[in-house]
Design a protein around this motif. Structure first.
Motif, PDB file in Angstrom:
ATOM      1  N   UNK A 184       1.859   2.295   5.838  1.00 32.85           N
ATOM      2  CA  UNK A 184       2.489   1.308   4.964  1.00 32.85           C
ATOM      3  C   UNK A 184       3.987   1.555   4.812  1.00 32.85           C
ATOM      4  N   UNK A 185       4.456   2.759   5.159  1.00 36.10           N
ATOM      5  CA  UNK A 185       5.874   3.097   5.004  1.00 36.10           C
ATOM      6  C   UNK A 185       6.736   2.565   6.151  1.00 36.10           C
ATOM      7  N   UNK A 186       6.098   2.168   7.252  1.00 39.51           N
ATOM      8  CA  UNK A 186       6.848   1.719   8.430  1.00 39.51           C
ATOM      9  C   UNK A 186       7.714   0.520   8.080  1.00 39.51           C
ATOM     10  N   UNK A 187       9.001   0.648   8.351  1.00 37.02           N
ATOM     11  CA  UNK A 187       9.932  -0.449   8.101  1.00 37.02           C
ATOM     12  C   UNK A 187      10.518  -0.476   6.709  1.00 37.02           C
ATOM     13  N   UNK A 188       9.992   0.325   5.793  1.00 38.51           N
ATOM     14  CA  UNK A 188      10.523   0.343   4.420  1.00 38.51           C
ATOM     15  C   UNK A 188      11.892   1.029   4.422  1.00 38.51           C
TER      16      UNK A 188
ATOM     17  N   UNK B  46       0.827  -1.216   0.000  1.00 41.02           N
ATOM     18  CA  UNK B  46       0.000   0.000   0.000  1.00 41.02           C
ATOM     19  C   UNK B  46       0.859   1.262   0.000  1.00 41.02           C
ATOM     20  N   UNK B  47       1.981   1.215  -0.703  1.00 42.07           N
ATOM     21  CA  UNK B  47       2.884   2.363  -0.791  1.00 42.07           C
ATOM     22  C   UNK B  47       2.156   3.558  -1.408  1.00 42.07           C
ATOM     23  N   UNK B  48       2.207   4.743  -0.761  1.00 39.18           N
ATOM     24  CA  UNK B  48       1.514   5.917  -1.310  1.00 39.18           C
ATOM     25  C   UNK B  48       2.222   6.525  -2.515  1.00 39.18           C
ATOM     26  N   UNK B  49       3.499   6.142  -2.750  1.00 40.05           N
ATOM     27  CA  UNK B  49       4.245   6.698  -3.876  1.00 40.05           C
ATOM     28  C   UNK B  49       5.085   7.886  -3.458  1.00 40.05           C
ATOM     29  N   UNK B  50       6.119   8.163  -4.214  1.00 39.94           N
ATOM     30  CA  UNK B  50       7.081   9.197  -3.823  1.00 39.94           C
ATOM     31  C   UNK B  50       6.550  10.618  -3.970  1.00 39.94           C
ATOM     32  N   UNK B  51       5.542  10.808  -4.827  1.00 44.11           N
ATOM     33  CA  UNK B  51       5.015  12.161  -5.061  1.00 44.11           C
ATOM     34  C   UNK B  51       3.892  12.527  -4.096  1.00 44.11           C
TER      35      UNK B  51
END
Length: 318
Positions: free
Chosen positions: A25-29, A11-16
């Motif tokens: 969803x970014x936790x731990x990435x 569920x990555x929101x994307x870099x932009x």
């Protein structure tokens, strides 16, 4: 649409996105800090550094387990020693990324050794002429020191191990990971999958259903992260007495007729690589840092190990 980093979480929101690096969803990435700071458009610069460093590493093998206590580190040690013993003309490296519980230095008999740093990077500790090891255990003042780090610092150390260790030319880099599906696994899969050469994972379990439950989660994790699964090994399947060779089941399966691990592999469409019997001499060798493959070459455990290693080698050379 906002661009997503390579091998991004589901569920990555994307870099932009305004939520880049900040969403749940970014936790731990491993890309989290980069995305949150806006320094990069979807790619951790460390990925290219790792790719350049591992350009001469042909195959990358990751050893995983869903839970602790199933013998993952012991089997990492045995698999790497078996590879090095059988293929004397090939070179093998072991990377211990179990940051909070590094056990490979003791199992390989090099506890207390130190790594040296030069212009070409950290030099791993050599166990045999064709087998080397890198572990955070070499960087500690004492083996009793506790490592109390949050995810980002763990990820940074893993990136250093992959991009700053002078592995030189390897036929196999074998990675011992901590149990579960956490930051370390996300980091390694992100970095390694971007490299040239083959990448695959072997999962370790024991016969009990409570262990198989966690292995199922590990299989799901690998499929979501596009990590190729070579197969599952059932460890401690039986106990074979070294003196009378009588075989006993320490952890009986739910069914008398069907092997639970093998059935789970069929249900989840993964390969079953084999069963490793329990040998008390193995524990002694690991504690003393001795090579079980040479010390007890006639052990049923060694015989099965050689068969399993041949299957792994066949996968990478197919």
């Amino acid at each position: 649409m906002s661009e997503k980093p390579e091998n991004a979480p589901e569920h990555c929101p994307g870099t932009e996105s305004q939520d880049a690096g900040k969403a749940n969803a970014c936790a731990g990435c491993p890309n989290q800090q980069i995305c949150a700071s806006g320094e990069a458009k979807g790619k951790d610069p460390g990925i290219e550094l790792v790719k350049q460093r591992l350009v001469d590493v042909k195959n990358k093998l990751m050893i995983l387990s869903g839970k602790g206590g199933v013998g993952k580190s012991s089997l990492t040690n045995l698999i790497s020693r078996t590879f090095a013993h059988v293929n004397v003309n090939q070179n093998f490296g072991v990377l211990d990324i179990d940051i909070c519980g590094p056990s490979q230095p003791r199992m390989f008999g090099v506890l207390g050794e130190q790594v040296h740093q030069s212009g070409s990077g950290w030099s791993p500790v050599f166990i045999e002429e064709n087998l080397s090891l890198m572990s955070i255990g070499f960087l500690l003042d004492s083996p009793d020191d506790a490592i109390i780090w949050r995810g980002p610092k763990k990820n940074g150390m893993i990136r250093q191990f992959l991009s700053e260790v002078n592995w030189e030319s390897l036929d196999y880099l074998i990675i011992d990971s901590p149990p579960g599906t956490s930051d370390e696994h996300l980091s390694v899969s992100t970095y390694i999958s971007s490299c040239d050469g083959k990448f695959g994972a072997v999962l370790i379990s024991t016969p009990q259903e409570v262990s198989l439950l966690d292995v199922r989660k590990q299989i799901s994790f690998c499929k979501k992260m596009n990590i190729p699964i070579i197969g599952v090994i059932e460890n401690m399947s039986t106990f074979i007495c070294p003196k009378c060779t009588t075989e006993s089941k320490i952890f009986p399966n739910n069914s008398k007729d069907v092997n639970s691990t093998e059935q789970m592999c069929k249900d989840m469409d993964v390969n079953f690589l084999g069963q490793i019997p329990l040998d008390p001499r193995l524990t002694r060798c690991c504690d003393e840092g001795k090579n079980f493959i040479i010390e007890h070459e006639d052990s049923p455990t060694v015989i099965v190990l050689k068969e399993i290693v041949a299957k792994i080698d066949k996968y990478f050379n197919a």
